[in-house]
Write a protein that holds these residues in place. Structure first.
Motif, PDB file in Angstrom:
ATOM      1  N   ASN A  32      32.226  -6.168  33.402  1.00  0.00           N
ATOM      2  CA  ASN A  32      31.337  -4.980  34.379  1.00  0.00           C
ATOM      3  C   ASN A  32      32.403  -4.791  35.793  1.00  0.00           C
ATOM      4  O   ASN A  32      33.678  -5.542  35.438  1.00  0.00           O
ATOM      5  CB  ASN A  32      29.920  -5.521  35.014  1.00  0.00           C
ATOM      6  CG  ASN A  32      30.271  -6.374  36.043  1.00  0.00           C
ATOM      7  OD1 ASN A  32      30.687  -6.776  36.251  1.00  0.00           O
ATOM      8  ND2 ASN A  32      28.701  -7.075  35.608  1.00  0.00           N
ATOM      9  N   HIS A  33      32.003  -4.116  36.223  1.00  0.00           N
ATOM     10  CA  HIS A  33      33.007  -2.996  36.855  1.00  0.00           C
ATOM     11  C   HIS A  33      33.237  -4.459  38.438  1.00  0.00           C
ATOM     12  O   HIS A  33      34.136  -4.164  39.082  1.00  0.00           O
ATOM     13  CB  HIS A  33      32.619  -1.807  37.543  1.00  0.00           C
ATOM     14  CG  HIS A  33      31.076  -2.327  38.302  1.00  0.00           C
ATOM     15  ND1 HIS A  33      30.023  -2.653  37.953  1.00  0.00           N
ATOM     16  CD2 HIS A  33      30.972  -2.279  39.497  1.00  0.00           C
ATOM     17  CE1 HIS A  33      28.806  -2.225  38.185  1.00  0.00           C
ATOM     18  NE2 HIS A  33      29.254  -2.576  40.314  1.00  0.00           N
ATOM     19  N   TYR A  80      31.164  -3.205  28.993  1.00  0.00           N
ATOM     20  CA  TYR A  80      32.385  -2.096  29.240  1.00  0.00           C
ATOM     21  C   TYR A  80      33.310  -1.080  29.007  1.00  0.00           C
ATOM     22  O   TYR A  80      33.719  -1.510  28.482  1.00  0.00           O
ATOM     23  CB  TYR A  80      32.438  -2.865  30.513  1.00  0.00           C
ATOM     24  CG  TYR A  80      32.999  -1.996  32.500  1.00  0.00           C
ATOM     25  CD1 TYR A  80      32.571  -0.792  32.719  1.00  0.00           C
ATOM     26  CD2 TYR A  80      34.200  -3.040  31.883  1.00  0.00           C
ATOM     27  CE1 TYR A  80      33.452  -1.302  33.962  1.00  0.00           C
ATOM     28  CE2 TYR A  80      34.860  -2.867  33.778  1.00  0.00           C
ATOM     29  CZ  TYR A  80      34.369  -1.556  34.160  1.00  0.00           C
ATOM     30  OH  TYR A  80      35.026  -0.728  35.651  1.00  0.00           O
ATOM     31  N   GLU A  84      28.168   0.766  30.002  1.00  0.00           N
ATOM     32  CA  GLU A  84      29.130   1.254  31.157  1.00  0.00           C
ATOM     33  C   GLU A  84      30.257   1.431  31.047  1.00  0.00           C
ATOM     34  O   GLU A  84      30.775   2.044  31.186  1.00  0.00           O
ATOM     35  CB  GLU A  84      28.705   0.088  32.057  1.00  0.00           C
ATOM     36  CG  GLU A  84      28.868   0.553  33.233  1.00  0.00           C
ATOM     37  CD  GLU A  84      29.371  -1.076  34.246  1.00  0.00           C
ATOM     38  OE1 GLU A  84      29.728  -0.527  35.634  1.00  0.00           O
ATOM     39  OE2 GLU A  84      29.434  -2.187  34.042  1.00  0.00           O
TER      40      GLU A  84
END
Length: 521
Positions: free
Chosen positions: A318-319, A350, A14
């Protein structure tokens, strides 16, 4: 064994585009920046990049408020830049997955501007309008209903008031959004990660949500109610199946759903006859306590719950969540890496995890995230895990020649790619080694996973394929442990150069150490 689709053996990386690489000195990452780093990604060994939203947007929620689903925001570049990035990625054997944001648009989107122009607008029913609000709450704080003075009604927004929810019960909305998918699929993208998939349909009676008996004052206000009627409605699965059918019209593409739900509910998103999303994102490890017993339980629960034929996937960061190194501690980041890269199915990494980036404290005056601005002081802000990638130890970390949009963090002089490339025992080189082993031994992707057991701080499990057995031993504690084993050879280790070591009945692991042992048959 049936040949796997590319996404079944994939490691997905990601990229939060604002923070990956800036090519023009404005302090914000862009498409040309990603292109400049494709060789790094290919060398890392990943298979696909997932890029968070790059569409034209007022950036109220940094791209998750889309003003044009078929364009590129000038901050990130042009459509020509995107086409060039796509071609260059494909040339290197890398797939490109886009973020699709179907639950809501920006309030600047032409559809919403038309919808709010009058009650008689032909697009009025493209959004959710009501004379009276119910008690539904925004995920970013406060009521989810915003009064529109001009037309004398309220509109619904699951997140910011600048992000009005689309009415997916309207066939015209479905048609328009499916055409968006086709636009990008025709352009050559390899799939989509679908934002907040489980929120896309709401109760058509707009019933009030019941109170949450477990709510505490340290939680966000949205947790004060149980989200019975504004999320995970049974009707959503019809939409997901329709979306999957659009994607399936283009061979070799993938549909991934962002779904934060308990495991039993998560599994329903594979759909009837597995015609839902290919991969409902599995966030169970991301949300788990970091101890051997909790991790073993999460793995076993997930694997045992998978419907027949459903393909597993795993996410550690993740974000929207604190970075791995912050959650589990810097010492445990190699253990987390070995855990992730020895699990079956599709994996997501990520950006920055491979070098052990931690959350960066953000001074109040530099906070960017509206989730924190709207509910300060309760830890909702996601800026700390979205800070720029560290490419080298220079003043601006090789990310930009301007002022970075978020602070870099004080440890970037040694937590960076260039430094770790020079250090044989670095986390980056551990990621590369484990990814290479995953390529060498397909059983790590598609083989059986057996005997997931926690013994105090020791997590152990076996991966088995045709003619091979691997034992994975992970010490999630701060003290050394001894583990029973059959005779075998260490093929990967974390803390010391133990590759090739012969083991017999007992093996010792230092604190925060992991071993992968090929067992003799």
């Amino acid at each position: 064994m049936q040949e796997l689709a590319w996404w079944q053996s994939a490691i997905i990386y990601e990229i939060y585009p604002r923070s990956f690489q800036d090519s023009n000195g404005d302090g914000i990452g862009d498409l040309d920046g990603i292109l400049q780093r494709l060789d790094y990604l290919a060398q890392l060994g990943i298979d696909a990049i997932w890029i968070s939203p790059i569409y034209p947007s007022p950036m109220a929620d940094f791209g998750y408020d889309v003003a044009d689903y078929c364009g590129i925001d000038p901050i990130f570049g042009t459509m020509g830049d995107f086409d060039r990035l796509l071609a260059e990625a494909h040339q290197r054997g890398l797939k490109v997955i886009l973020d699709f944001v179907p639950n809501h648009s920006s309030d600047r989107h032409p559809w919403f501007l038309e919808s709010r122009s009058s009650r008689e607008s032909h697009k009025r029913d493209w959004y959710l309008w009501r004379d009276e609000p119910n008690n539904w709450l925004s995920n970013f704080g406060g009521s989810a209903w915003e009064w529109d003075e001009a037309t004398g009604q309220y509109y619904y927004h699951s997140f910011l008031k600048q992000q009005p929810d689309l009415n997916w019960r309207n066939p015209a909305v479905r048609s328009a959004m499916f055409n968006v998918l086709r636009f990008w699929l025709e352009r050559g993208v390899d799939g989509f990660r679908v934002d907040v998939m489980w929120l896309m349909i709401k109760d058509y009676q707009y019933r009030d949500n019941p109170p949450n008996p477990g709510y505490g004052p340290d939680q966000p206000s949205s947790n004060s109610l149980l989200h019975v009627y504004d999320s995970n409605r049974p009707d959503v699965h019809v939409l997901v199946a329709e979306m999957r059918a659009v994607v399936d019209d283009y061979p070799g593409r993938v549909l991934i759903g962002e779904i934060y739900l308990p495991v039993k509910d998560l599994m329903t998103y594979y759909g009837q006859d597995l015609k839902g999303t290919n991969l409902p994102f599995n966030f169970l490890l991301l949300q788990s306590a970091w101890n051997a017993e909790a991790v073993a339980q999460v793995i076993s629960e997930y694997v045992n719950a998978l419907p027949a034929g459903a393909w597993p996937n795993w996410v550690l960061g993740n974000h929207d969540n604190a970075r791995i190194a912050t959650r589990v501690g810097v010492q445990q980041t190699p253990v987390a890496a070995m855990l992730l890269l020895t699990l079956p199915g599709t994996l997501t990494i990520y950006y920055g995890e491979e070098i052990g980036m931690t959350n960066v404290p953000i001074p109040p005056e530099e906070v960017q995230d509206p989730a924190e601005k709207n509910q300060p002081g309760i830890g909702m802000g996601r800026d700390p895990e979205r800070t720029p990638m560290r490419w080298d130890g220079s003043l601006l970390a090789g990310f930009t020649c301007g002022k970075p949009w978020l602070p870099l963090g004080g440890d970037h002089t040694f937590v960076n790619v260039a430094s770790q490339e020079q250090e044989e025992s670095s986390l980056l080189n551990l990621y590369r080694k484990l990814i290479a082993l995953r390529r060498m031994y397909p059983m790590l992707v598609s083989g059986e996973m057996l005997s997931v057991v926690a013994d105090e701080n020791l997590l152990r499990y076996e991966r088995r394929g045709v003619g091979k057995r691997f034992l994975v031993l992970l010490n999630l504690g701060n003290d050394s442990v001894q583990a029973k084993t059959e005779a075998g050879t260490v093929i990967a280790s974390i803390r010391s150069d133990r590759e090739g070591e012969q083991v017999d009945s007992l093996v010792e692991l230092e604190d925060s150490e992991g071993l992968m042992i090929e067992l003799a048959r």
